[in-house]
Scaffold this active site. Structure first.
Site, mmCIF file in Angstrom:
data_model
loop_
_atom_site.group_PDB
_atom_site.id
_atom_site.type_symbol
_atom_site.label_atom_id
_atom_site.label_comp_id
_atom_site.label_asym_id
_atom_site.label_seq_id
_atom_site.Cartn_x
_atom_site.Cartn_y
_atom_site.Cartn_z
ATOM 1 N N ASP A 107 -16.563 0.271 17.151
ATOM 2 C CA ASP A 107 -16.592 -0.580 15.952
ATOM 3 C C ASP A 107 -15.837 0.099 14.807
ATOM 4 O OD1 ASP A 107 -18.634 1.297 16.046
ATOM 5 O OD2 ASP A 107 -20.221 -0.050 15.356
ATOM 6 N N LYS A 112 -18.845 4.485 22.462
ATOM 7 C CA LYS A 112 -20.020 3.907 21.793
ATOM 8 C C LYS A 112 -21.218 4.739 22.238
ATOM 9 C CE LYS A 112 -22.018 0.642 19.281
ATOM 10 N NZ LYS A 112 -21.786 0.442 17.831
ATOM 11 N N TYR A 165 -15.310 -4.363 34.089
ATOM 12 C CA TYR A 165 -14.395 -5.227 34.836
ATOM 13 C C TYR A 165 -14.670 -5.190 36.340
ATOM 14 C CZ TYR A 165 -11.210 -6.635 31.100
ATOM 15 O OH TYR A 165 -10.663 -7.227 29.997
ATOM 16 N N ASP A 178 -5.709 -6.033 21.484
ATOM 17 C CA ASP A 178 -5.332 -7.300 20.832
ATOM 18 C C ASP A 178 -5.321 -7.109 19.314
ATOM 19 O OD1 ASP A 178 -5.018 -8.703 23.225
ATOM 20 O OD2 ASP A 178 -6.045 -10.481 22.450
ATOM 21 N N ASP A 229 -9.306 -3.458 26.185
ATOM 22 C CA ASP A 229 -8.830 -4.845 26.141
ATOM 23 C C ASP A 229 -8.950 -5.379 24.720
ATOM 24 O OD1 ASP A 229 -8.086 -7.459 27.118
ATOM 25 O OD2 ASP A 229 -10.190 -8.016 26.844
HETATM 26 C C1 IPM Z 1 -5.099 -8.302 29.199
HETATM 27 C C2 IPM Z 1 -5.747 -9.631 29.480
HETATM 28 C C3 IPM Z 1 -6.479 -9.533 30.807
HETATM 29 C C4 IPM Z 1 -7.545 -8.449 30.689
HETATM 30 C C5 IPM Z 1 -7.096 -10.859 31.286
HETATM 31 C C6 IPM Z 1 -6.068 -11.978 31.328
HETATM 32 C C7 IPM Z 1 -7.766 -10.730 32.614
HETATM 33 O O1 IPM Z 1 -6.583 -10.013 28.443
HETATM 34 O O2 IPM Z 1 -4.226 -7.899 29.977
HETATM 35 O O3 IPM Z 1 -5.457 -7.663 28.213
HETATM 36 O O4 IPM Z 1 -8.673 -8.725 30.228
HETATM 37 O O5 IPM Z 1 -7.247 -7.313 31.050
HETATM 38 MN MN MN Z 2 -6.533 -8.667 26.750
#
Ligand code: IPM
Ligand code: MN
Length: 353
Positions: A224, A190, A138, A252, A248
């Site tokens: 993974d 990894k 990042y 999700d 990140d």
């Molecule tokens: C999160 C989001 C952000 C990230 C984006 C919107 C920059 O996906 O907070 O997880 O990648 O950190």
């Molecule tokens: Mn995210």
């Protein structure tokens, strides 16, 4: 004399203002009950302000925000603004400028919430991801050469310093100790391919673990494999610590196992400074102003904020109110809750208060 906390509120874009409104309703109910006060100051950072003024974030934004006890954020992302501008210019910039080097993301399945994981329930899905939030790919440098030609080269580098890795791991060990659930911290890396960056993570992980946190069990998984086990055996996890990019992605995946973006919350933590709490879903522009978005993720972000402020009883009350609210909802999906955004906020606030 009752304690007062100053909170900066960034409702942001799309459905952000609606979910923030409900979170504040719940926070105020908790404050009244537990005899403290929350003062709010609202900032209009987001897509509309950018389209109006051509400025993503004022120069003094981070310095202004540093003066608060905490920040509550709704959502950033606007359909009329090219992706990346607001995300990088507001969300990531604040995380970096305020040195919120931890992104704390609980993966918790609340009662009666649908999970896509077969035969798994709230007892199986209850762990926390500590995502490093200040570095990695990042913030590493990058660039193009010969852009636009078929000889183009694009580079984006993953960079970590020992200090960034060590402070994140130390936080994760301490968090695991404080959580006192299974006393197990898993490093997600990894090491078979990213043989520099995750070699550093793994060495520091074992060094710190052995010398300072001997009672915490240490596990290691490649990223993974982590994804695989998060689906097949989520009950193996207590706390997972990982770098920014992997964190990140796996959060999700974690979010969908806990019922989706309507319920997933996170905190951008600077343990020595000001922290910022947010629902981890986006601005969901198509649901804006319909009063159908699920405010629980933002309410849970508020709950995490109370914990960080040290208002443990109030935080526990909000958590228990969310626990008794989820069974009343038809689903976690926007428009499918069986209640409006306002009504869900009311249900939680009434239970707290
Ligand atoms: C999160 C989001 C952000 C990230 C984006 C919107 C920059 O996906 O907070 O997880 O990648 O950190
Ligand atoms: Mn995210």
């Amino acid at each position: 004399m009752s304690k007062t906390y100053n909170i900066a509120v960034l409702p942001g874009d799309g459905t952000g203002p609606e979910v923030v409104r409900e979170a504040i309703k719940v926070l105020d109910a908790a404050a009244t009950k537990y005899a403290f006060k929350l003062n709010y100051e609202t900032y209009d950072y987001g897509g509309d302000r950018f389209l109006r003024t051509d400025e993503v974030l004022p120069e003094n934004a981070a310095d202004d925000l540093r003066k608060f006890d905490a920040i509550l954020l709704g959502a950033i992302g606007h359909p009329d603004v090219k992706p990346g501008i607001l995300e990088k210019g507001i969300l990531l910039k604040l995380r970096f400028d305020l040195d919120q080097y931890i992104n704390l993301r609980p993966v918790k399945l609340y009662p009666s919430v649908d999970t896509p994981l077969k035969d798994k329930g709230p007892a199986d899905i209850d762990y926390v991801v500590v995502r490093e939030n200040s570095g990695g790919i990042y913030t590493g440098t990058g660039g193009f050469s010969r852009k636009g030609t078929t000889d183009e080269v694009a580079v984006q580098s993953m960079v970590y310093t020992h200090e960034q890795v060590a402070r994140c791991l130390r936080y994760a060990f301490e968090y695991t100790r404080r959580r006192a659930k299974d006393n197990t911290l898993a490093l997600c890396g990894k090491t078979n391919v990213l043989t520099y960056v995750y070699d550093l993570w793994e060495r520091v992980f074992h060094d710190i673990g052995e010398s300072e946190f001997n009672e915490i069990r240490r596990d290691y998984y490649h990223v993974d494999a982590t994804c695989m086990w998060m689906v097949k055996n989520p009950e193996w996890f207590d706390v997972i610590v990982t770098g920014n990019m992997f964190g990140d992605i796996i959060t999700d995946l974690g979010a969908i196992t806990q019922g989706g973006m309507g319920i997933a919350a996170g905190g951008n933590i600077n343990p020595e400074g000001v922290s910022m709490f947010e629902p981890i879903g986006g601005s969901a522009p198509k649901y804006t102003d319909q009063n159908v978005i699920n405010p629980l993720a933002c309410i849970c972000a508020g709950q995490m904020m109370l914990e960080t402020l040290g208002e443990m009883d109030a935080a526990a009350a909000v958590e228990s109110a969310v626990t008794s609210t989820t069974p009343k909802l038809k689903s976690m999906q926007a428009g499918g809750m069986g209640y409006s955004t306002t009504e869900v906020g009311d249900l939680v606030a009434e239970t707290v208060g």
